[in-house]
Design an enzyme around this catalytic site. Structure first.
Site, PDB file in Angstrom:
ATOM      1  CG  HIS A 170      38.744  27.773  57.514  1.00  0.00           C
ATOM      2  ND1 HIS A 170      37.891  28.175  58.317  1.00  0.00           N
ATOM      3  CD2 HIS A 170      38.276  28.209  56.368  1.00  0.00           C
ATOM      4  CE1 HIS A 170      37.045  29.130  57.954  1.00  0.00           C
ATOM      5  NE2 HIS A 170      37.552  29.400  56.711  1.00  0.00           N
ATOM      6  CG  ASP A 203      38.048  27.449  61.793  1.00  0.00           C
ATOM      7  OD1 ASP A 203      39.046  27.279  61.812  1.00  0.00           O
ATOM      8  OD2 ASP A 203      37.277  27.811  61.190  1.00  0.00           O
ATOM      9  CB  SER A 280      37.465  32.790  56.229  1.00  0.00           C
ATOM     10  OG  SER A 280      36.220  31.693  56.108  1.00  0.00           O
TER      11      SER A 280
END
Length: 547
Positions: A170, A203, A280
């Site tokens: 993402h 992910d 992230s």
């Protein structure tokens, strides 16, 4: 008589003195032993079963450990920045998705929207926030990008000195340009990165940069996430809010955390180490200075840290990394085509007369399981002789098996145990209608596509010609400029009208494409461009040499 009495008293006094001396010597030895053990670090800490616990580290010792781990891992952590042009998703492309009650059509995206803020960057005070930083979330000012472009910030960790970096999917999803800043380089030194492969199921994404010529890259060590225990100390390292090389400490709060609405292969390590937007793709690190997870998401109701973060375990990361780095740069997972309830039910097992196993609710037609004779309402109890106690165990075992391999499946039907040999299939192909891995970047046949200069153009409508103040039927309008392209570097922008290229008029997309396709590397390119509207508009030259 008196002499006998005197002798007895004398012996008693002598014995009493000896006893006292023995007691004093025993106490002295005990005190000395206690002092030595105390100085050696053995404390009086006992486990519930009475066994002596290991000595606890002092605050100073723990601080030194944190510092040593941070110093060892920080050079492997990078800042990942991306640029992208928002694209409106046409609903016609989503016909395979089943609408959900809140209007979202992708249950996994809906999960991230509700719990982590999704890709649009959750609003302050909203239901959640994804752990990547987009524009308004920075504490230092306004949006990260202007002119309709989105800029996103995340982290990554170097896994190979050749420039391979693991981050979250993402973070780089739909990015037109990806750039990486290394730990000890100036903020102005950025390295262009390309996507090697992605795995939406976990992910994760593998990107690559060309290693600097003046110094080698430092690669992180992947640890064994299965050996981590709840309560173990961990550090999270990344770039929250673009504050690079930020280190936070916490513990492993839980393992095997399967979040509601998550995908089948997303079983996280939960931690209370502070993770915020921008973390992230950064590493979760053990006290052995080993990466035991990739920080992926946070649960929040204020878009900030609330003590609940999630990291993809390193053992999953290692497998994904090896598959994305080699071959066709895709992750292949095995499947036999059976469906079952995600939540185990003791009542189902009792009704079907088995103590453990996975009751099958459905077998997909033409799947390996169907071809091997398995049916709905069968209960799988073992695979290759290994007892299966739950659905996660069954999925993990089969998905780790490469397509084409054979498995011996033990199952129970109507109280009778049976055997079947099943040839494992590729899960992505078998469940293509559910994984929805269609390449959404494929342009519509009626949609303009960029030329090799990175410029997308369209005809100038009569209304736009009047508004811009250009002759009707003349020129083409720039509708998009791809990041990190020749046109982008020159300063061409959407809305400009290109009238000529190298003195040749371009009055249609076909003319523009024909002329620009003949330009070769090393040649000069001169655009005659009209910019601005009405009286404020005018013609100007924009030029450069094609690399």
């Amino acid at each position: 008589m008196n002499s006998r009495f005197s002798a007895l008293m004398s012996r008693m006094r002598t014995q009493r003195a000896l006893s006292t001396l023995v007691i004093l010597l025993t106490l002295t030895v005990g005190i000395l032993i206690g002092t030595i053990l105390s100085r050696g670090g053995v404390k009086g800490n006992f486990a519930p079963d009475g066994s002596l616990l290991p000595a606890m580290q002092s605050p100073q010792q723990l601080s030194n450990t944190f510092g040593q781990v941070a110093s060892a891992v920080e050079p492997t952590v990078v800042n990942v920045s991306t640029e992208s042009t928002p694209k409106v998703r046409r609903r016609g492309n989503n016909r395979n998705r089943v609408p959900h009650g809140n209007g979202s059509e992708d249950p996994f995206q809906d999960f991230f929207d509700r719990f982590f803020g999704g890709q649009q960057g959750g609003q302050q005070g909203g239901p959640g926030g994804d752990d990547d930083d987009q524009g308004p979330q920075s504490p230092f000012g306004g949006p990260g990008g202007g002119g309709g472009r989105q800029r996103s910030l995340g982290s990554g960790v170097i896994l190979n000195a050749n420039g391979y970096i693991m981050t979250n999917f993402h973070v780089v999803d739909k990015a037109d340009r990806i750039r990486v800043k290394l730990f000890d380089e100036p903020a102005t030194v950025l390295h262009d990165a390309k996507v090697v492969g992605i795995d939406t199921e976990t992910d994760l994404a593998l990107i690559k940069i060309d290693p600097p010529k003046d110094k080698p890259l430092t690669a992180a060590r992947l640890g064994d996430s299965d050996k981590m225990s709840v309560g173990d100390w961990v550090l999270a390292i990344g770039s929250p809010f673009d504050l690079e090389a930020t280190v936070t400490a916490g513990i492993v709060s839980a393992k095997g955390r399967n979040l509601p609405g998550g995908r089948q292969f997303q079983s996280f390590i939960q931690t209370d180490a502070a993770i915020n937007p921008g973390n992230s793709g950064g590493p979760l690190v053990s006290m052995n200075a080993e990466v035991i997870g990739i920080n992926t998401a946070i649960y929040t109701q204020s878009f900030g840290y609330q003590g609940v973060g999630f990291a993809m375990p390193s053992n999953v990361v290692r497998d994904v990394y090896e598959q994305l780095r080699t071959g066709d740069h895709k992750v292949a997972r095995g499947s036999i085509g059976v469906e079952f309830s995600a939540v185990p039910s003791p009542a189902v097992l009792r009704i079907y007369g088995v103590k453990n196993g996975v009751p099958i609710s459905n077998v997909r037609p033409d799947s390996p399981a169907a071809k091997a004779g398995l049916q709905g309402e069968d209960t799988i109890t073992a695979v290759n002789g290994k007892t299966i106690k739950g659905g996660d165990e069954l999925v993990n075992l089969i998905s780790a098996t490469r397509p084409g391999a054979k498995l011996n499946v033990t199952f129970v039907r109507n109280g009778q145990e049976k055997q079947a040999t099943v040839v494992v299939a590729d899960r992505a192909k078998l469940f293509a209608d559910r994984t929805d891995q269609t390449d959404e970047s494929t342009p519509d046949e009626n949609e303009p596509v960029p030329t090799k200069l990175g410029i997308t153009v369209k005809p100038v409508s009569p209304e736009m010609a009047e508004r811009f103040g250009v002759p009707e039927g003349k020129g083409v309008q720039v509708s998009d400029v791809k990041a990190d392209s020749f046109g982008y570097d020159l300063g061409l922008a959407p809305g400009m009208v290109i009238l000529k290229v190298n003195k040749q008029p371009v009055n249609s997309e076909d003319e523009f494409r024909k002329i620009t396709s003949q330009i070769k590397s090393g040649q000069d390119v001169v655009f005659l461009v009209h910019a601005g509207r009405g009286a404020n508009g005018g013609n100007t030259f924009i030029s450069g040499t094609l690399p």
